[in-house]
Design a protein around this motif. Structure first.
Motif, PDB file in Angstrom:
ATOM      1  N   LEU A 162       0.808  -1.216   0.000  1.00 48.93           N
ATOM      2  CA  LEU A 162       0.000   0.000   0.000  1.00 48.93           C
ATOM      3  C   LEU A 162       0.841   1.265   0.000  1.00 48.93           C
ATOM      4  O   LEU A 162       0.300   2.363  -0.179  1.00 48.93           O
ATOM      5  CB  LEU A 162      -0.935   0.004   1.214  1.00 48.93           C
ATOM      6  N   GLY A 163       2.125   1.151   0.217  1.00 43.74           N
ATOM      7  CA  GLY A 163       3.008   2.313   0.214  1.00 43.74           C
ATOM      8  C   GLY A 163       2.970   3.103   1.517  1.00 43.74           C
ATOM      9  O   GLY A 163       3.416   4.254   1.534  1.00 43.74           O
ATOM     10  N   THR A 164       2.489   2.536   2.596  1.00 46.82           N
ATOM     11  CA  THR A 164       2.436   3.262   3.873  1.00 46.82           C
ATOM     12  C   THR A 164       3.691   3.049   4.715  1.00 46.82           C
ATOM     13  O   THR A 164       3.904   3.783   5.684  1.00 46.82           O
ATOM     14  CB  THR A 164       1.208   2.822   4.680  1.00 46.82           C
ATOM     15  N   HIS A 165       4.522   2.043   4.371  1.00 52.51           N
ATOM     16  CA  HIS A 165       5.734   1.769   5.131  1.00 52.51           C
ATOM     17  C   HIS A 165       6.873   1.412   4.183  1.00 52.51           C
ATOM     18  O   HIS A 165       6.652   0.848   3.112  1.00 52.51           O
ATOM     19  CB  HIS A 165       5.528   0.603   6.118  1.00 52.51           C
ATOM     20  N   TRP A 166       8.079   1.723   4.639  1.00 56.56           N
ATOM     21  CA  TRP A 166       9.275   1.232   3.982  1.00 56.56           C
ATOM     22  C   TRP A 166       9.447  -0.251   4.321  1.00 56.56           C
ATOM     23  O   TRP A 166       8.926  -0.743   5.323  1.00 56.56           O
ATOM     24  CB  TRP A 166      10.518   2.000   4.425  1.00 56.56           C
ATOM     25  N   LEU A 167      10.227  -0.940   3.486  1.00 56.67           N
ATOM     26  CA  LEU A 167      10.498  -2.347   3.766  1.00 56.67           C
ATOM     27  C   LEU A 167      11.268  -2.515   5.078  1.00 56.67           C
ATOM     28  O   LEU A 167      11.003  -3.456   5.840  1.00 56.67           O
ATOM     29  CB  LEU A 167      11.288  -2.966   2.603  1.00 56.67           C
ATOM     30  N   SER A 168      12.205  -1.610   5.347  1.00 57.77           N
ATOM     31  CA  SER A 168      12.952  -1.693   6.610  1.00 57.77           C
ATOM     32  C   SER A 168      12.046  -1.446   7.820  1.00 57.77           C
ATOM     33  O   SER A 168      12.298  -1.995   8.901  1.00 57.77           O
ATOM     34  CB  SER A 168      14.107  -0.690   6.600  1.00 57.77           C
ATOM     35  N   ASP A 169      10.991  -0.656   7.669  1.00 59.96           N
ATOM     36  CA  ASP A 169      10.024  -0.476   8.758  1.00 59.96           C
ATOM     37  C   ASP A 169       9.380  -1.805   9.140  1.00 59.96           C
ATOM     38  O   ASP A 169       9.211  -2.117  10.329  1.00 59.96           O
ATOM     39  CB  ASP A 169       8.922   0.501   8.350  1.00 59.96           C
ATOM     40  N   VAL A 170       9.016  -2.581   8.122  1.00 54.94           N
ATOM     41  CA  VAL A 170       8.349  -3.850   8.365  1.00 54.94           C
ATOM     42  C   VAL A 170       9.299  -4.856   9.008  1.00 54.94           C
ATOM     43  O   VAL A 170       8.937  -5.566   9.953  1.00 54.94           O
ATOM     44  CB  VAL A 170       7.783  -4.398   7.036  1.00 54.94           C
ATOM     45  N   VAL A 171      10.536  -4.910   8.529  1.00 54.87           N
ATOM     46  CA  VAL A 171      11.509  -5.843   9.102  1.00 54.87           C
ATOM     47  C   VAL A 171      11.762  -5.516  10.571  1.00 54.87           C
ATOM     48  O   VAL A 171      11.817  -6.410  11.427  1.00 54.87           O
ATOM     49  CB  VAL A 171      12.814  -5.806   8.284  1.00 54.87           C
ATOM     50  N   LEU A 172      11.886  -4.229  10.881  1.00 53.92           N
ATOM     51  CA  LEU A 172      12.094  -3.849  12.274  1.00 53.92           C
ATOM     52  C   LEU A 172      10.834  -4.105  13.113  1.00 53.92           C
ATOM     53  O   LEU A 172      10.936  -4.430  14.299  1.00 53.92           O
ATOM     54  CB  LEU A 172      12.484  -2.370  12.352  1.00 53.92           C
ATOM     55  N   GLY A 173       9.668  -3.983  12.529  1.00 55.02           N
ATOM     56  CA  GLY A 173       8.430  -4.293  13.249  1.00 55.02           C
ATOM     57  C   GLY A 173       8.339  -5.765  13.614  1.00 55.02           C
ATOM     58  O   GLY A 173       7.902  -6.115  14.726  1.00 55.02           O
ATOM     59  N   TRP A 174       8.754  -6.647  12.683  1.00 50.02           N
ATOM     60  CA  TRP A 174       8.781  -8.074  13.016  1.00 50.02           C
ATOM     61  C   TRP A 174       9.707  -8.341  14.203  1.00 50.02           C
ATOM     62  O   TRP A 174       9.359  -9.084  15.123  1.00 50.02           O
ATOM     63  CB  TRP A 174       9.255  -8.874  11.806  1.00 50.02           C
ATOM     64  N   ALA A 175      10.879  -7.744  14.172  1.00 48.10           N
ATOM     65  CA  ALA A 175      11.837  -7.963  15.255  1.00 48.10           C
ATOM     66  C   ALA A 175      11.319  -7.382  16.580  1.00 48.10           C
ATOM     67  O   ALA A 175      11.483  -7.995  17.641  1.00 48.10           O
ATOM     68  CB  ALA A 175      13.186  -7.340  14.894  1.00 48.10           C
ATOM     69  N   ALA A 176      10.677  -6.214  16.516  1.00 49.53           N
ATOM     70  CA  ALA A 176      10.171  -5.593  17.747  1.00 49.53           C
ATOM     71  C   ALA A 176       9.079  -6.447  18.385  1.00 49.53           C
ATOM     72  O   ALA A 176       9.061  -6.640  19.615  1.00 49.53           O
ATOM     73  CB  ALA A 176       9.628  -4.199  17.435  1.00 49.53           C
ATOM     74  N   GLY A 177       8.172  -6.967  17.585  1.00 52.77           N
ATOM     75  CA  GLY A 177       7.126  -7.811  18.141  1.00 52.77           C
ATOM     76  C   GLY A 177       7.665  -9.122  18.685  1.00 52.77           C
ATOM     77  O   GLY A 177       7.220  -9.596  19.741  1.00 52.77           O
ATOM     78  N   LEU A 178       8.647  -9.711  18.006  1.00 51.14           N
ATOM     79  CA  LEU A 178       9.215 -10.964  18.483  1.00 51.14           C
ATOM     80  C   LEU A 178       9.969 -10.769  19.794  1.00 51.14           C
ATOM     81  O   LEU A 178       9.958 -11.657  20.663  1.00 51.14           O
ATOM     82  CB  LEU A 178      10.154 -11.532  17.411  1.00 51.14           C
ATOM     83  N   LEU A 179      10.611  -9.634  19.977  1.00 48.47           N
ATOM     84  CA  LEU A 179      11.281  -9.357  21.246  1.00 48.47           C
ATOM     85  C   LEU A 179      10.283  -9.322  22.410  1.00 48.47           C
ATOM     86  O   LEU A 179      10.588  -9.795  23.508  1.00 48.47           O
ATOM     87  CB  LEU A 179      12.035  -8.024  21.160  1.00 48.47           C
ATOM     88  N   ILE A 180       9.116  -8.770  22.186  1.00 52.91           N
ATOM     89  CA  ILE A 180       8.100  -8.723  23.243  1.00 52.91           C
ATOM     90  C   ILE A 180       7.670 -10.127  23.630  1.00 52.91           C
ATOM     91  O   ILE A 180       7.585 -10.478  24.812  1.00 52.91           O
ATOM     92  CB  ILE A 180       6.891  -7.888  22.796  1.00 52.91           C
ATOM     93  N   LEU A 181       7.404 -10.990  22.637  1.00 51.24           N
ATOM     94  CA  LEU A 181       6.956 -12.347  22.933  1.00 51.24           C
ATOM     95  C   LEU A 181       8.044 -13.167  23.619  1.00 51.24           C
ATOM     96  O   LEU A 181       7.761 -13.943  24.541  1.00 51.24           O
ATOM     97  CB  LEU A 181       6.526 -13.043  21.639  1.00 51.24           C
ATOM     98  N   LEU A 182       9.299 -12.992  23.192  1.00 57.88           N
ATOM     99  CA  LEU A 182      10.380 -13.760  23.797  1.00 57.88           C
ATOM    100  C   LEU A 182      10.684 -13.306  25.221  1.00 57.88           C
ATOM    101  O   LEU A 182      11.144 -14.104  26.048  1.00 57.88           O
ATOM    102  CB  LEU A 182      11.644 -13.649  22.937  1.00 57.88           C
ATOM    103  N   GLY A 183      10.434 -12.048  25.525  1.00 58.40           N
ATOM    104  CA  GLY A 183      10.743 -11.533  26.849  1.00 58.40           C
ATOM    105  C   GLY A 183       9.605 -11.607  27.844  1.00 58.40           C
ATOM    106  O   GLY A 183       9.783 -11.201  29.004  1.00 58.40           O
ATOM    107  N   LEU A 184       8.456 -12.137  27.438  1.00 55.04           N
ATOM    108  CA  LEU A 184       7.308 -12.199  28.358  1.00 55.04           C
ATOM    109  C   LEU A 184       7.548 -13.039  29.611  1.00 55.04           C
ATOM    110  O   LEU A 184       6.997 -12.719  30.669  1.00 55.04           O
ATOM    111  CB  LEU A 184       6.075 -12.711  27.614  1.00 55.04           C
TER     112      LEU A 184
END
Length: 346
Positions: free
Chosen positions: A197-219
């Motif tokens: 849709l052009g609302t995010h850069w590709l690097s935004d999405v890659v960093l979003g995946w990593a940010a969400g995974l850090l939350i789940l791993l640190g719970l």
């Protein structure tokens, strides 16, 4: 009838023992690797490396123009990454889990994960201030510190955490595997949809995946706080329940009449007027005589002419010491003016 979740929890049978995830060595290794990857992406964008060049190539390719037929579907699909709708859907499911399992841990875990997500992702978003593809001003620039809030992708990170929490709270290993695959597919699709849709850069999405995974791993590090909060909530509920069961006595005004206990005649009445008949005994007879001696005389009417004898409530009670009613000088015996014959056994 109580209809809140706590009342329902009390009526349900005891649930099976659910194992709480722990911070194992494998999980710590995954957390460390994901954190290193997260920092590498941030550094690559800060240095305007090849990752920023790839961002611009994908943006200028304009996927939404290359495949316009799926645009309408992806406009709805990306809702699976929005915080509000997804939080409501997952909270409904976890609320039912809490109801069945006699615990508030699923809901508290969801709340803790969303709180951590908003704090960490929001801090990086506003700290780096990157502009989105539609607001970019210079080709090849990283567009950092320009007042934006696009890096990392909030939709992607929220999809990872919101749907991944279902796998984290799964009761069986099989369910955990299936839910992990489902959440991975959903979060991957949401991230790529934002790029389409052009609302995010590709690097935004890659960093979003990593940010969400850090939350789940640190719970697992947050589990002690979740347990403490659950114990506090249930203890507060018990205190409120105990307080609601205490019924205060009605206040009595100074000098006013006091409430009469059930079965005790009011002041000025006789024992025969009490709605409750107590067994006749030595103690009760003496108490009745003392009550009758201190009561005020009352006028008695003669029975009707057609009535052959007085009903039981109008008879004069007989005790070993005589009548319980005080003598009346102005009382006329039944059947004439002759003096009343003493009752046998008096």
């Amino acid at each position: 009838m109580r209809t809140d979740i706590f009342a329902r929890l009390d009526r349900e049978p005891e649930p099976p023992k659910i194992e709480t995830p722990r911070m194992s060595r494998h999980r710590i290794a995954l957390f460390g690797g994901t954190l290193a990857f997260y920092l590498a992406i941030v550094i690559a964008v800060l240095m305007s490396s090849w990752l920023v060049t790839l961002d611009w190539k994908v943006m200028l390719f304009r996927p939404y123009q290359q495949w316009p037929g799926i645009h309408a579907f992806l406009d709805y699909y990306v809702v699976l990454g929005q915080r509000g709708p997804t939080a409501v859907m997952v909270a409904c499911w976890l609320g039912w889990r809490s109801w069945r399992q006699h615990t508030l841990r699923p809901l508290l875990t969801l709340g803790a994960s969303l709180l951590l997500l908003n704090a960490t992702v929001g801090a990086v978003k506003y700290g780096l201030g990157r502009l989105g593809p539609h607001y970019a001003t210079q080709i090849g620039s990283a567009e950092l510190f320009a007042g934006g809030d696009i890096f990392p992708s909030g939709h992607t990170a929220n999809a990872v955490v919101t749907w991944g929490i279902l796998a984290y709270l799964a009761a069986t290993p099989r369910a955990r595997r299936y839910l992990s695959a489902m959440s991975a597919v959903v979060s991957l699709g949401v991230g790529l949809t934002t790029v389409y849709l052009g609302t995010h850069w590709l690097s935004d999405v890659v960093l979003g995946w990593a940010a969400g995974l850090l939350i789940l791993l640190g719970l697992p590090w947050v589990e002690p706080l979740i347990t403490r909060a659950e114990n506090w909530i249930f203890a507060a509920r018990e205190r409120l329940s105990a307080h609601s069961r205490l019924v205060p006595a009605p206040p009595v005004a100074a000098g006013g009449p006091r409430p009469v206990p059930a079965g005790q005649p009011a002041m000025g009445g006789t024992a025969a007027q009490s709605p409750v008949r107590e067994p006749v005994g030595a103690g009760s007879r003496q108490a009745a005589v003392a009550t009758a001696a201190g009561s005020r005389p009352r006028a008695h009417t003669a029975p009707p002419a057609h009535q052959g004898h007085a009903v039981r409530s109008e008879r004069t009670p007989v005790t070993p010491v005589g009548s319980r009613r005080p003598p009346h000088a102005d009382r006329t015996p039944r059947g004439g003016t002759a003096p009343a014959r003493p009752v046998a056994g008096g």
